[in-house]
Structures are given as C-alpha cells and as structure tokens.
Scaffold this motif. Structure first.
Motif, PDB file in Angstrom:
ATOM      1  N   THR A 655       0.830  -1.209   0.000  1.00 45.23           N
ATOM      2  CA  THR A 655       0.000   0.000   0.000  1.00 45.23           C
ATOM      3  C   THR A 655       0.865   1.261   0.000  1.00 45.23           C
ATOM      4  N   MET A 656       2.004   1.213   0.678  1.00 48.78           N
ATOM      5  CA  MET A 656       2.920   2.356   0.644  1.00 48.78           C
ATOM      6  C   MET A 656       3.465   2.577  -0.767  1.00 48.78           C
ATOM      7  N   ALA A 657       3.764   1.488  -1.468  1.00 47.65           N
ATOM      8  CA  ALA A 657       4.313   1.617  -2.814  1.00 47.65           C
ATOM      9  C   ALA A 657       3.332   2.308  -3.752  1.00 47.65           C
ATOM     10  N   VAL A 658       2.063   1.913  -3.671  1.00 50.33           N
ATOM     11  CA  VAL A 658       1.065   2.479  -4.579  1.00 50.33           C
ATOM     12  C   VAL A 658       0.597   3.851  -4.099  1.00 50.33           C
ATOM     13  N   SER A 659       0.389   3.980  -2.794  1.00 49.30           N
ATOM     14  CA  SER A 659      -0.239   5.193  -2.265  1.00 49.30           C
ATOM     15  C   SER A 659       0.738   6.341  -2.113  1.00 49.30           C
ATOM     16  N   TRP A 660       1.939   6.075  -1.633  1.00 50.15           N
ATOM     17  CA  TRP A 660       2.861   7.152  -1.297  1.00 50.15           C
ATOM     18  C   TRP A 660       4.001   7.290  -2.300  1.00 50.15           C
ATOM     19  N   CYS A 754      19.065   0.585  -3.560  1.00 52.19           N
ATOM     20  CA  CYS A 754      18.588   1.724  -4.354  1.00 52.19           C
ATOM     21  C   CYS A 754      19.267   3.020  -3.924  1.00 52.19           C
ATOM     22  N   CYS A 755      19.533   3.166  -2.629  1.00 51.59           N
ATOM     23  CA  CYS A 755      20.225   4.366  -2.169  1.00 51.59           C
ATOM     24  C   CYS A 755      21.650   4.429  -2.701  1.00 51.59           C
ATOM     25  N   ILE A 756      22.334   3.292  -2.697  1.00 51.08           N
ATOM     26  CA  ILE A 756      23.713   3.266  -3.177  1.00 51.08           C
ATOM     27  C   ILE A 756      23.784   3.587  -4.653  1.00 51.08           C
ATOM     28  N   HIS A 757      22.852   3.047  -5.424  1.00 52.99           N
ATOM     29  CA  HIS A 757      22.865   3.254  -6.877  1.00 52.99           C
ATOM     30  C   HIS A 757      22.045   4.460  -7.308  1.00 52.99           C
ATOM     31  N   ARG A 758      21.585   5.258  -6.336  1.00 50.13           N
ATOM     32  CA  ARG A 758      20.864   6.511  -6.611  1.00 50.13           C
ATOM     33  C   ARG A 758      19.654   6.287  -7.508  1.00 50.13           C
ATOM     34  N   ILE A 759      18.935   5.239  -7.238  1.00 53.25           N
ATOM     35  CA  ILE A 759      17.692   4.973  -7.959  1.00 53.25           C
ATOM     36  C   ILE A 759      16.605   5.865  -7.367  1.00 53.25           C
ATOM     37  N   PRO A 760      15.823   6.553  -8.182  1.00 54.88           N
ATOM     38  CA  PRO A 760      14.807   7.478  -7.649  1.00 54.88           C
ATOM     39  C   PRO A 760      13.761   6.756  -6.833  1.00 54.88           C
ATOM     40  N   PHE A 761      13.253   7.471  -5.833  1.00 51.49           N
ATOM     41  CA  PHE A 761      12.248   6.892  -4.944  1.00 51.49           C
ATOM     42  C   PHE A 761      10.951   6.605  -5.677  1.00 51.49           C
ATOM     43  N   ARG A 762      10.577   7.452  -6.581  1.00 55.42           N
ATOM     44  CA  ARG A 762       9.313   7.291  -7.299  1.00 55.42           C
ATOM     45  C   ARG A 762       9.483   7.797  -8.710  1.00 55.42           C
TER      46      ARG A 762
END
Length: 809
Positions: A655-660, A754-762
């Motif tokens: 739900t966090m993935a879809v909602s936020w 994801c933080c190490i490879h600087r992948i965007p949060f959304r």
C-alpha cells in the motif's frame, strides 16, 4: 571539420503482433504498433576532431545494408534531442521479450528516449561512415538523406533489421499467455482463496469467537480492507504484466524488496501446504474399507481383543494420531518421514505438476473441475445434512450472537487475520494470476466478485458444518446417555447405588430427552451420587467440543460421517471435496512461485516444463520435513502463529508503494486510461489512509496477544492415550522470529541497494502511465534494456500500420 552538419534520418519501427487463438500463436500484422523516429544529430565542434578525421572507422551496423565499410567509433561527443509521441492501438496483443527481464521501467518517455538514443548511435555511425567515404573517394559530400532518397528510388521498400544489443544469439519474442476466458481467471482466483484450512478455521472461529458477531466483523473487514487490497494486487499485476516479485520494483523501486519477501513467504507456505493434501489422500485411501478404520478400534496382533490404547480414547482420535500422523508426543522428538505419508505427498506434487506442466492452457481446464466440483458437493452435502437428526440444533447455534465480543479486540484481530488468509493477499499469487489478463480487464469488478464468491462459499460451508456438528453432537449425546444408563444399572445391581437411582429402561426413541428428563427429576442427594459415578451428557457442551484446526475435519467431521448410512461413500465424497479444494489452492501458490521466476530469468521462460519439474522436486524434498512425526506441530506453528505477521508487513509496504511512492490518484488515473472508465476515488482514500492504519493495529494487537498468551499445541500422550496441551519450547519462538527476519530482510536490503545506486524513490510525476512489461500495447514501450539479448526493429512500409509513435527533433 567546418560548420556543424545537421544529419537527420527517419526510421519506422514495425513489430508484428502475435496473438493467441485457440492456444496457438498467430502473427497479426494489422493494427501492429509502429514507431516512426526522426532524430537530429550535431557533429562535434570545430576544435574537436571528428571520428572520420581521426581515422577511426565506426563499426558496421549489423543488419543495415550500406554501400560503405564503416569503422569503429564512439558517440560520446554526439548530441541529440527529441520528443516522443505515442499512438498505440487499444486491445492489440502483447509481445513478451524472451530476454532476461531485469530492466527497470521508469517511464514510457524515458524508455522512448533510450530507444531513440540507440537509433541515434546507429545513425551517427552510418553518417560518419558516409563522411569518411566522401573524403576519400568523392570530391562531393553526400548527405544521409540524399543517399536514402536515392536508394529508395532504385529499389522497393525493404525491411531492414537493426541489431540493438551486443550479444549474437537471437531471442524469439513470444506473446505472454492469456487465460482462455475470464471465467477461468475468476475460478483460478477463487480456487486459490478457497483453501480447506481457511474453511474449517472460519467455522471454528464462528463457533468459538462470538458466533454471528464474528461473522459481522469479518464481513465488515472484508469489504473495508480485503476488497481494496485485493483490487490493488490485481490491478498491479494486470497493468504491469508482472508477477509478484517484479511488479513492485516497477511501481516503487525503493520498496521493490517486498516482491522478494512475498516470494519467500509463498515458497514456505507451499512447502507444508501439500502435506495437508497428503493427509486427505491418506484418508481417502482408507475410506474404501468397510467399516472405515476410524469407526472402530483395531484388533491386537493376536486378534484377542481391541487395542488397549484405542479403547482408552475414541477410534477417530486414535486413528488420527497413531495411524495417520504417527505423531510424536513432543515437538522436540525427531524421527524420519512417515512412510505412509511420503507416497501421498509425492502424489500431490505429481498431480499439481501434471495440471501445470502445459501452462495456462491445461491449468485453465483443470480449474473448472477443481473449483466447481467442491461447490456442487458442498450444496449436496448441505441438502443431505438438513435431513439429519440434530441439524436443526446446529443451525440454531449458527445464528447465536455474543454482542460483548464486538468490543473484544482479540475477535477483531482474528477476523482481520482470517480476511488476509482467505483472500491470499501478500503472497504474490494474486498478482501473478492477474498478470495473464489483458490490461483493459475490469479488475475492480473481479476483486468484488471473487470476494463475494469466497464469502458465499464460507457461509454455505459453515452452515453445512454446523448441521453436521449438530448431528454429531446429538449422536454422541445419545450414546453418552445410553452408556450412563448401563453403568447405573450395574452399580444398582452391585448395591453401590440406591434403587431410586434406577434410570429409564427404554431409551430407544430419544435417549437424550428421556434421560435428561429423568435426571432433572431426581432428588438433589441422588443426583449428586449419580454424577459421582457417570459424566453429565449435554448436547450444548458436546457441540462446543469440536476440534480446532485440521482436526476439525479429520476428527469431528470424520466421526460424524461414520454415523451416517453408507459411511464409506460419504467419507470418500467428503475427502474428494477437500482434495479438489487443496489442489486448486496449491496451483495458485505454485503459480506465485513460477511466474516471478519466469519474469526474472529468460531461460525459465524458454524451458517452462524444466522449471516446473525442478521447483516441484525441490519443494517435495524440502517438504518431507513436515511429514515427520513432529511435522504437524511445525505446521500448526507456521500456519496459526507465524504466516500472518509477514503477510501484514508485506501488504503494508504494498500500500505504501502504490499510495505514497507512486501516488494513489496517479495509479487510479492510469487504471482509468487502461480500463476506459473512471474508478471510484474511494480506493484512493482507503489505500493511503485507512488500510495501513488498520493493518498496523492488527499487527500490534496480534503481537500483544501472542506475548500475553503463550503459544501452545495439542499433542498426543501415548502413555495415557489422551490429548495434552503443551507450550511451544523457547527455540520454537526463536525460529518464528528468525524466519520473520529472513523473509522481511529483502525490503531494507533493496532499499539500501537503491540508495547506493541513486535509484529514484518514485517515477516522475510527468511521466505517462506506468505499465511496464515486455509487451508493447498499452505500455508505451519501445525496447528493453541492454540485458535483452537481441531485438529486431523492422523498418519499411509505413502504410500498413495505423498505429504510430514519433520521435521528432
């Protein structure tokens, strides 16, 4: 080099669409997506030598027919710009890339730019090749456009194949299979959710957790939380065309680890789920005897009498613990697998493998039988049990409501956990099954329909259970009264009781009513003397003695079946119903394992049968642990106490993935485009606000309840031939915590990655609909990433394809 030379070229991307018709793949050229790309390039600046002047010959573009011999070069200094306009055909078939599906889909425009960049690289190489040839062999420079125009005048349009990747081996693009009909899909979702353990646990909770109050709380939780979350998983899997592992990496990369967690939970569930089916097959094999072995105690070795251990208990309890499970007295006791269960366990996996070996084409046909057959049997059983003595009493207990339980948080937590278990959310199977549906399918109505069918099945099955339990309690009470009468007569003849304690002689018509009426009329001092010698026979007390968990079916229910005429027939039909339910649920569980592996590894997509055989053999070997004498205690530990906790955490992160991360409103807007009609905004309110709060409260309540009340299991004491409630040892609780940490670990681990490879949060809010898959229609994708081994872009006639996508400078 002098002034910058502007080079432009037009490419037309045409990909024939493969559609599935009658189980076969057919190539359909009409309405196939076409992509026209117009790219402009600018050569390096004057102070930087061009590739041609430096003498570096660019590599030849594989598949491109040119009149020169290109040289190797790099386009690090070549700049390009463009925009992408898409116009795809609704309803066109989806193509599946057979390469490794490890590329990330951030947005449809960004992938178009990646594709245009590759085309730009190819065109720049060709341009430099022309320039190099012009300097060496011709006094006049020939532009790429002029060369293309001259070539077009001299020959008919031909399809040029452009190799887009570095690997030489080509991959065949196959269409992702679809369910043959929507009915098959709905039945598959219903079959997955209709687990036998969920049915008898729901009936047990209804009986012991408030009656109709529990049912009302369950229905409220189902439509408030269950249906929205089921819709969320269906929509995610269907729109992304991905299984439970890859879909969340597309929606929210930082929460992508939740897919790995759901995969691990589904795998652990699959290890012991078929053990329950093996119990059913074992009982089925024994039901061909007359009388059935759980109806009477077995004889001793020399046939001189009945087994004394069985005589100290009931035949059904003895058969369950000593012959079916060969259960150990304690969970600490080890032992080798029970050989009488190994063969049924292997047979269960063979059946599931045979049903799934040919993919959805065979699975869809089998689902009709496995789901519809139990429904007919349940209805037939319900009608039959209405004619039994005591059925009315059972149905009266069905409508009993304890209003005080409405304010009991424990009842609410049990109802919430049952909702998660019945719908199957958090395991990845729902998304995997939905990924084989067209993206324009109305998944909201599917979620409501599956939930309603599930609810109706639970209500009918519970009514049927209560009718049978009423009959069972009535027969047991009748026998109790008759046995008490015999004991009292013997004691009176021996002079241990006065003649006033003599019971009625004729108890044949209605033993319970006659005996209880006589007992109620006794003087108080005589009544006390009688109760010291015999047990009290009460139908209400006996009705509440129905066993919990699998014993609800294998003890109480089986014993009730033995009281019926033609008990062999009814026992076989009953276990056939349970087996069909168990196999349909096992198919859904295994689909939640197979689909993510195929989506992740192209090798498994090409060798589906090999994958299925390997997975089944692995799960069979690992599942043998639960066929040991102590295996049933571990199954209870995992199914009743453990699995609900990781499921709640997984659903919260979904739900966090879809909602936020992605945005609930944006997700619903994308679904509106795909489905072609607006969706009620209430889901956009429930997902980010209500569902996570309810799930977290549920998690905390269950955790507090688990800490306040020590977890225990029912075991068999062979010395006394009685069931004993034993607490789980401390290492069992440590095992639960360790398993929970292991399956949840991928979530923070992927976050760190994801933080190490600087992948965007959304994904960027300006991107188009996030529908990433290996297919083109409705997903607005041009090409996969570098790990797709080889893809061919057909260039040629533009008049045959009405759907276009343009990349223009």
């Amino acid at each position: 080099m002098g002034d910058s030379t502007l080079l432009a070229r037009s490419l037309v991307f045409e990909e024939p669409t493969e559609v599935q018709s009658g189980g076969n793949l057919e190539t359909k050229e009409e309405n196939s997506p076409r992509c026209e790309i117009l790219v402009s390039f600018r050569s390096p600046q004057e102070d930087e030598p061009s590739l041609a002047e430096a003498g570096a010959a660019p590599e030849s573009l594989s598949g491109m027919k040119t009149e020169t011999q290109p040289s190797t070069s790099s386009l690090a200094d070549t700049s390009w710009s463009g925009t992408v306009i898409f116009d795809s055909v609704p309803g066109s078939q989806t193509l599946e890339d057979k390469g490794p599906l490890t590329w990330s889909a951030t947005s449809w425009t960004s992938e178009a730019q990646v594709s245009a960049a590759r085309v730009a690289e190819a065109q720049a190489r060709e341009a430099h090749a022309f320039e190099a040839q012009a300097r060496t062999s011709q006094p006049k420079q020939i532009s790429v456009l002029e060369a293309s125009a001259a070539s077009a005048l001299n020959q008919k349009p031909t399809y040029e194949k452009v190799q887009m990747t570095e690997k030489k081996e080509s991959e065949v693009l196959l269409a992702r299979p679809f369910w043959s009909s929507k009915t098959e899909y709905i039945l598959a979702q219903v079959g997955f959710s209709m687990k036998p353990s969920c049915l008898w646990r729901f009936a047990y909770l209804w009986l012991n957790s408030g009656g109709c109050s529990f049912a009302a709380i369950y229905i409220f939780m189902l439509f408030l939380v269950g249906v929205p979350l089921l819709f969320l998983e269906m929509a995610a899997g269907q729109s992304m065309r991905q299984g439970g592992m890859g879909v969340w990496k597309i929606i929210a990369p930082w929460i992508g680890g939740v897919g790995y967690s759901s995969f691990m939970v589904c795998f652990i569930l699959g290890l012991y789920f078929n053990v329950v089916n093996s119990w059913i097959i074992f009982y089925m094999s024994q039901s061909f005897q007359f009388p059935v072995p759980w109806e009477k105690c077995p004889l001793t070795m020399n046939s001189s009498g009945f087994d004394p251990e069985c005589e100290r208990t009931t035949p059904s309890v003895y058969f369950w613990y000593r012959q079916a499970l060969k259960a150990s007295d304690r969970i600490e006791d080890g032992g080798s697998p029970v050989y009488s269960l190994v063969l049924p366990f292997f047979l269960c996996w063979c059946l599931v493998g045979a049903f799934m070996i040919n993919g959805l084409k065979s699975t869809g046909k089998v689902i009709y039988v496995l789901v519809l057959l139990p429904c007919f049997i349940i209805v037939g059983f319900f009608v039959r049990t209405l004619l039994l003595e005591g059925a009315k009493f059972g149905l009266q207990q069905l409508v009993v409501a304890k209003i005080s339980d409405v304010y009991n948080m424990s009842v609410w937590s049990l109802a919430g956990g049952q909702v998660l278990s019945n719908t199957g959310i958090g395991l990845g199977s729902v998304a995997s099954l939905a990924s084989y549906m067209p993206q324009s399918n109305n998944c909201l109505s599917d979620a409501i329909l599956v939930s309603v069918i599930n609810l109706l099945t639970l209500l009918i099955f519970t009514s049927f259970n209560f009718s049978v339990l009423g009959f069972w309690a009535t027969v047991i009470t009748h026998r109790c009264c008759e046995r008490n009468a015999e004991i009292l007569l013997k004691l009176i003849n021996l002079g241990k009781l006065p003649p006033d304690a003599k019971p009625p002689v004729n108890l044949l018509d209605n033993p319970t009513s006659i005996y209880n009426a006589w007992f109620s009329g006794l003087p108080q001092h005589i009544k006390s003397m009688v109760l010291r010698e015999v047990t009290e026979c009460n139908i209400e007390t006996q009705f509440l003695k129905a066993s919990e968990g699998p014993k609800f079916a294998f003890l109480s229910f089986v014993e009730a079946m033995s009281f019926l005429p033609l008990s062999v027939f009814w026992s076989f039909i009953f276990f056939l119903m349970l087996l069909a339910m168990g196999l349909s649920s096992a198919i859904g569980i295994v689909q939640g394992i197979i689909t993510p592996l195929q989506d992740t590894f192209s090798f498994f997509r090409k060798h589906t049968k090999l994958l299925i055989v390997e997975v089944f053999l692995l799960m069979f070997v690992c599942g043998l642990f639960f066929t040991r004498p102590s295996g049933s205690h571990f199954i209870r530990l995992l199914s009743d106490y453990w699995i609900v906790f990781p499921s709640i955490v997984i659903v919260v992160f979904e739900t966090m993935a879809v909602s936020w991360a992605y945005g609930a409103r944006r997700f619903l807007a994308d679904l509106t485009i795909l489905l072609g009609h607006p969706i009620s905004p209430i889901c956009g309110w429930l997902w980010p606000r209500l569902c996570p709060v309810v799930l977290l409260i549920l998690f905390v309540t269950m955790m507090v309840h688990l800490c306040m009340k020590p977890i225990a299991y029912m075991s068999w004491d062979s010395s006394t031939s009685k069931e004993v409630l034993r607490p789980y040892p401390p290492w069992a609780l440590l095992l639960m915590i360790t398993l929970f940490a292991v399956v949840i670990l991928p979530i923070p681990a992927y976050f760190v990655y994801c933080c190490i490879h600087r992948i965007p949060f959304r994904p960027k809010s300006g991107d188009g609909p996030m529908t990433a898959s290996t297919s083109l229609p409705l997903s607005h994708q041009l090409t996969p990433s570098k790990e797709v081994q080889k893809e061919e872009i057909l260039q040629g006639d533009e008049t045959k394809y009405p759907s276009t996508c343009h990349v223009t400078s």
